[in-house]
Scaffold this motif. Structure first.
Motif, PDB file in Angstrom:
ATOM      1  N   LYS A 153       0.806  -1.226   0.000  1.00 61.60           N
ATOM      2  CA  LYS A 153       0.000   0.000   0.000  1.00 61.60           C
ATOM      3  C   LYS A 153       0.837   1.273   0.000  1.00 61.60           C
ATOM      4  CE  LYS A 153      -4.226  -1.720   2.175  1.00 61.60           C
ATOM      5  NZ  LYS A 153      -5.172  -1.545   3.306  1.00 61.60           N
ATOM      6  N   TYR A 154       1.976   1.231   0.722  1.00 59.20           N
ATOM      7  CA  TYR A 154       2.724   2.461   0.943  1.00 59.20           C
ATOM      8  C   TYR A 154       4.151   2.374   0.383  1.00 59.20           C
ATOM      9  CZ  TYR A 154      -1.093   2.885   4.288  1.00 59.20           C
ATOM     10  OH  TYR A 154      -2.334   2.925   4.876  1.00 59.20           O
ATOM     11  N   ILE A 155       4.736   3.533   0.185  1.00 57.17           N
ATOM     12  CA  ILE A 155       6.139   3.606  -0.229  1.00 57.17           C
ATOM     13  C   ILE A 155       7.000   3.553   1.023  1.00 57.17           C
ATOM     14  CG2 ILE A 155       7.893   4.975  -1.432  1.00 57.17           C
ATOM     15  CD1 ILE A 155       5.583   6.360  -2.945  1.00 57.17           C
ATOM     16  N   ARG A 156       8.001   2.691   1.014  1.00 55.33           N
ATOM     17  CA  ARG A 156       8.883   2.538   2.177  1.00 55.33           C
ATOM     18  C   ARG A 156      10.323   2.828   1.779  1.00 55.33           C
ATOM     19  NH1 ARG A 156       5.304  -1.920   2.747  1.00 55.33           N
ATOM     20  NH2 ARG A 156       3.928  -1.662   4.541  1.00 55.33           N
ATOM     21  N   LEU A 157      11.016   3.471   2.694  1.00 55.18           N
ATOM     22  CA  LEU A 157      12.398   3.895   2.455  1.00 55.18           C
ATOM     23  C   LEU A 157      13.282   3.366   3.571  1.00 55.18           C
ATOM     24  CD1 LEU A 157      14.501   5.880   1.078  1.00 55.18           C
ATOM     25  CD2 LEU A 157      13.613   7.632   2.613  1.00 55.18           C
ATOM     26  N   LYS A 158      14.460   2.811   3.216  1.00 56.38           N
ATOM     27  CA  LYS A 158      15.398   2.362   4.252  1.00 56.38           C
ATOM     28  C   LYS A 158      16.824   2.491   3.749  1.00 56.38           C
ATOM     29  CE  LYS A 158      15.492  -2.603   3.187  1.00 56.38           C
ATOM     30  NZ  LYS A 158      15.353  -3.969   3.731  1.00 56.38           N
ATOM     31  N   LEU A 159      17.748   2.563   4.703  1.00 55.03           N
ATOM     32  CA  LEU A 159      19.176   2.617   4.399  1.00 55.03           C
ATOM     33  C   LEU A 159      19.843   1.338   4.868  1.00 55.03           C
ATOM     34  CD1 LEU A 159      20.349   6.195   5.429  1.00 55.03           C
ATOM     35  CD2 LEU A 159      20.221   5.289   3.142  1.00 55.03           C
ATOM     36  N   ASP A 190      23.829   0.148   5.062  1.00 49.13           N
ATOM     37  CA  ASP A 190      25.174   0.681   4.879  1.00 49.13           C
ATOM     38  C   ASP A 190      25.046   2.080   4.272  1.00 49.13           C
ATOM     39  OD1 ASP A 190      26.470  -1.530   5.951  1.00 49.13           O
ATOM     40  OD2 ASP A 190      26.378  -2.590   4.051  1.00 49.13           O
ATOM     41  N   THR A 191      25.547   2.283   3.054  1.00 54.33           N
ATOM     42  CA  THR A 191      25.423   3.610   2.435  1.00 54.33           C
ATOM     43  C   THR A 191      24.484   3.555   1.232  1.00 54.33           C
ATOM     44  OG1 THR A 191      27.392   3.187   1.105  1.00 54.33           O
ATOM     45  CG2 THR A 191      27.712   4.347   3.187  1.00 54.33           C
ATOM     46  N   ASN A 192      23.672   2.514   1.147  1.00 50.58           N
ATOM     47  CA  ASN A 192      22.750   2.352   0.029  1.00 50.58           C
ATOM     48  C   ASN A 192      21.321   2.713   0.419  1.00 50.58           C
ATOM     49  OD1 ASN A 192      24.706   1.298  -1.838  1.00 50.58           O
ATOM     50  ND2 ASN A 192      24.629  -0.628  -0.700  1.00 50.58           N
ATOM     51  N   ILE A 193      20.608   3.371  -0.510  1.00 53.07           N
ATOM     52  CA  ILE A 193      19.208   3.737  -0.301  1.00 53.07           C
ATOM     53  C   ILE A 193      18.342   2.708  -1.012  1.00 53.07           C
ATOM     54  CG2 ILE A 193      17.439   5.503  -0.642  1.00 53.07           C
ATOM     55  CD1 ILE A 193      19.750   7.546  -0.936  1.00 53.07           C
ATOM     56  N   PHE A 194      17.380   2.133  -0.276  1.00 56.99           N
ATOM     57  CA  PHE A 194      16.454   1.167  -0.854  1.00 56.99           C
ATOM     58  C   PHE A 194      15.030   1.672  -0.692  1.00 56.99           C
ATOM     59  CE2 PHE A 194      20.194  -1.364   0.086  1.00 56.99           C
ATOM     60  CZ  PHE A 194      20.320  -2.157  -1.043  1.00 56.99           C
ATOM     61  N   VAL A 195      14.269   1.607  -1.781  1.00 56.25           N
ATOM     62  CA  VAL A 195      12.871   2.019  -1.756  1.00 56.25           C
ATOM     63  C   VAL A 195      12.023   0.865  -2.262  1.00 56.25           C
ATOM     64  CG1 VAL A 195      11.140   3.640  -2.628  1.00 56.25           C
ATOM     65  CG2 VAL A 195      13.469   4.438  -2.184  1.00 56.25           C
ATOM     66  N   SER A 196      10.974   0.537  -1.528  1.00 58.01           N
ATOM     67  CA  SER A 196       9.977  -0.404  -2.041  1.00 58.01           C
ATOM     68  C   SER A 196       8.679   0.374  -2.170  1.00 58.01           C
ATOM     69  CB  SER A 196       9.810  -1.602  -1.105  1.00 58.01           C
ATOM     70  OG  SER A 196       9.349  -1.188   0.166  1.00 58.01           O
ATOM     71  N   ALA A 197       7.980   0.149  -3.278  1.00 60.55           N
ATOM     72  CA  ALA A 197       6.797   0.947  -3.578  1.00 60.55           C
ATOM     73  C   ALA A 197       5.716   0.087  -4.219  1.00 60.55           C
ATOM     74  CB  ALA A 197       7.178   2.097  -4.508  1.00 60.55           C
TER      75      ALA A 197
END
Length: 229
Positions: free
Chosen positions: A31-37, A39-46
């Protein structure tokens, strides 16, 4: 095929203050967009129906916080596993080479194994062997200054401890990860563990003994709190 697509990470970029910010996007049934880090990488699940502008709006809303965390982690990163990687030795980034085939003539050449965990484990084993003399030289210096002796020095990775002393066995173990820090930090741990040959617990007499040989030990010990084990 549909489920495989949903698990595929797409590398995307956006611009922030003239810099390219990379992030990995995964589209899923959610349902929602999620953001996490990590190490130094940005991950988004949408969600599968999310628009790029919605995803980027979330990243921009958190960009300053993200940048601070990334900057901090990069500054305090102890090694980088890459064909053109590095390992911090005495707080200096030394070029290191990680590949399937190692160069036996280069002590900063490390083999890549099936998992990062195994690669790191083997890396530290090689560092412990290659830099044993470095640790030994410092402990020899202080055991002479402190007029103490012991029979057995061991270098290995440990969780939660920078060093261990076994007075009854006349043995001291030092954490291989100390190689990453300025030499003074290793010297503090050496003085600390050698002092346990005289005082087994952390009594007032123990700390007075440490202070006798390293008056500014409290400030030096702070160096090792930059990264939690």
């Amino acid at each position: 095929m549909q489920s495989e697509k949903r698990k595929t990470k797409i590398l995307k970029t956006l611009s922030y203050k003239g810099q390219k910010i990379e992030y990995f996007l995964t589209l899923r049934d959610q349902k929602y967009i999620r953001l996490k880090l990590e190490d130094t990488n940005i991950f988004v699940s949408a969600p599968l129906t999310a628009y790029d502008w919605e995803i980027e709006r979330l990243i921009y809303a958190n960009i300053q916080k993200i940048q601070k965390i990334i900057d901090y982690k990069q500054k305090n990163q102890m090694f980088l596993i890459s064909s053109k990687g590095f390992v911090k030795i005495e707080d200096q980034k030394i070029p290191a080479f990680f590949s399937e085939e190692i160069d036996k003539t280069n002590k900063m050449s490390f083999k890549i194994y099936e998992t990062n965990e195994e690669t790191i484990k083997r890396m530290y084993k090689k560092i412990a062997l290659n830099y044993f003399g470095y640790f030994e030289k410092i402990i020899d210096k202080y055991k002479e200054i402190m007029d103490l002796d012991f029979k057995n020095l061991s270098i290995r990775t440990m969780k939660g401890k920078w060093g261990v002393c076994f007075p009854e066995k006349s043995k001291i173990v030092l954490n291989t990860r100390l190689i990453h820090y300025p030499k003074i930090a290793l010297e503090y741990v050496v003085v600390h563990e050698l002092s346990h040959l005289v005082h087994k617990n952390h009594s007032k007499d123990f700390w007075r003994h440490v202070e006798k040989y390293m008056p500014n030990y409290k400030n030096i010990s702070e160096i090792l709190k930059v990264n939690v084990l």
